[in-house]
Design a protein around this motif. Sequence first.
Motif, PDB file in Angstrom:
ATOM      1  N   HIS A  19      35.211  70.646  45.669  1.00  0.00           N
ATOM      2  CA  HIS A  19      34.475  69.374  45.517  1.00  0.00           C
ATOM      3  C   HIS A  19      34.708  68.878  44.094  1.00  0.00           C
ATOM      4  O   HIS A  19      33.998  69.271  43.171  1.00  0.00           O
ATOM      5  CB  HIS A  19      32.983  69.601  45.799  1.00  0.00           C
ATOM      6  N   HIS A  68      35.060  59.800  45.831  1.00  0.00           N
ATOM      7  CA  HIS A  68      34.002  59.067  46.546  1.00  0.00           C
ATOM      8  C   HIS A  68      34.554  57.925  47.387  1.00  0.00           C
ATOM      9  O   HIS A  68      35.381  57.144  46.919  1.00  0.00           O
ATOM     10  CB  HIS A  68      33.035  58.421  45.551  1.00  0.00           C
ATOM     11  N   GLU A 126      35.194  62.386  49.825  1.00  0.00           N
ATOM     12  CA  GLU A 126      33.752  62.542  50.076  1.00  0.00           C
ATOM     13  C   GLU A 126      33.254  61.229  50.664  1.00  0.00           C
ATOM     14  O   GLU A 126      33.099  60.234  49.964  1.00  0.00           O
ATOM     15  CB  GLU A 126      32.985  62.879  48.787  1.00  0.00           C
ATOM     16  N   SER A 171      28.726  63.150  53.196  1.00  0.00           N
ATOM     17  CA  SER A 171      27.554  63.257  52.315  1.00  0.00           C
ATOM     18  C   SER A 171      26.603  62.098  52.558  1.00  0.00           C
ATOM     19  O   SER A 171      27.035  60.980  52.846  1.00  0.00           O
ATOM     20  CB  SER A 171      27.978  63.233  50.840  1.00  0.00           C
ATOM     21  N   HIS A 231      26.292  68.956  49.879  1.00  0.00           N
ATOM     22  CA  HIS A 231      24.972  69.164  49.232  1.00  0.00           C
ATOM     23  C   HIS A 231      23.794  68.787  50.133  1.00  0.00           C
ATOM     24  O   HIS A 231      23.069  67.822  49.875  1.00  0.00           O
ATOM     25  CB  HIS A 231      24.893  68.397  47.924  1.00  0.00           C
ATOM     26  N   TYR A 256      20.475  67.538  48.829  1.00  0.00           N
ATOM     27  CA  TYR A 256      20.754  66.685  47.660  1.00  0.00           C
ATOM     28  C   TYR A 256      19.514  65.975  47.101  1.00  0.00           C
ATOM     29  O   TYR A 256      19.365  65.825  45.890  1.00  0.00           O
ATOM     30  CB  TYR A 256      21.771  65.674  48.175  1.00  0.00           C
ATOM     31  N   ASP A 309      31.415  70.019  42.383  1.00  0.00           N
ATOM     32  CA  ASP A 309      31.118  68.578  42.312  1.00  0.00           C
ATOM     33  C   ASP A 309      31.375  68.052  40.897  1.00  0.00           C
ATOM     34  O   ASP A 309      30.680  67.159  40.415  1.00  0.00           O
ATOM     35  CB  ASP A 309      29.657  68.323  42.721  1.00  0.00           C
TER      36      ASP A 309
HETATM   37 ZN    ZN Z   1      27.887  63.691  46.683  1.00  0.00          ZN
END
Ligand code: ZN
Length: 272
Positions: free
Chosen positions: A8, A41, A86, A112, A158, A161, A233
């Motif tokens: 990640h 992202h 992601e 996510s 996550h 999160y 991450d």
């Molecule tokens: Zn994230």
Amino acid sequence: MSITSDFHLHTSFSGDSEADMEEMIQKAISLGLKDIAFTEHMDLNFPVTPDTPEGFFECNVDSYLYHLLILRNKYVNDINIRFGIELGLQPDIVRANVKVAKEHDYDFVIGSIHVVDGIDVYEPEYFEGRSDEEAYRRYFEAVYENLRSYSNFDVVGHLDYVVRKGRTLDRDYSYDKYKDIMDRILTRIIDLEKGIEVNTAAIKYGLKELNPCTDILRRYKELGGELITVGSDAHKVEDLGRGLDRAEAVLREAGFEYYTVYDARIPVQVKL
Ligand SMILES: [Zn+2]
Ligand SMILES: [Zn+2]
């Protein structure tokens, strides 16, 4: 250190990172990692704020892939570099996300949930007018709703999160408090033959546990889940690989003997 993967990672191809991809790769090699996945992202319809203008979390995948392929070739003898994304899940962009996931031959897709009911969970507004417990519960319900409607991903990112930004973080938080909804989420993930990740960025947010907490990992295992990726991450070079030793301890504590890496969307189990 027996975990040699960080699955990640963000670079300057993500709106909220300025990290140089090649420096990330060099750092990973210096740590002795064997497998890394970039997971830039792609959050379509992300709420627009002064900090996140229109399209802020939308990756230019062609440019990203072009750079990745050059560097993959350059470091081919040193490290396996996977092409990941992601994807931000929201119920009203299911079709658009299906298209994104199919448009490129990704090695790895993280699903996510960063946005719930149109609000970025990182914004104080998300917690306004309700207790942390209510805000956390709504987040988990939204995770479940997303997993009912969308399945083109490999692992859920996550999973808890939301606790990163609660007023009380994870001090009063436990799997037991959300057992009903969490078991539905985990059962759904297992039915879809998908995995979850252990996300070590929790360390940076001052949480007592990683995301998700150990009891959720244990429960996923109890219910028959086997697919667990590990990721820092990292949005900066210095964060890459952080907490992999702790993730290993947590996975062992939760009963796992393997962790997972993905190549061309196919899971490969690696002994802890
Ligand atoms: Zn994230
Ligand atoms: Zn991320």
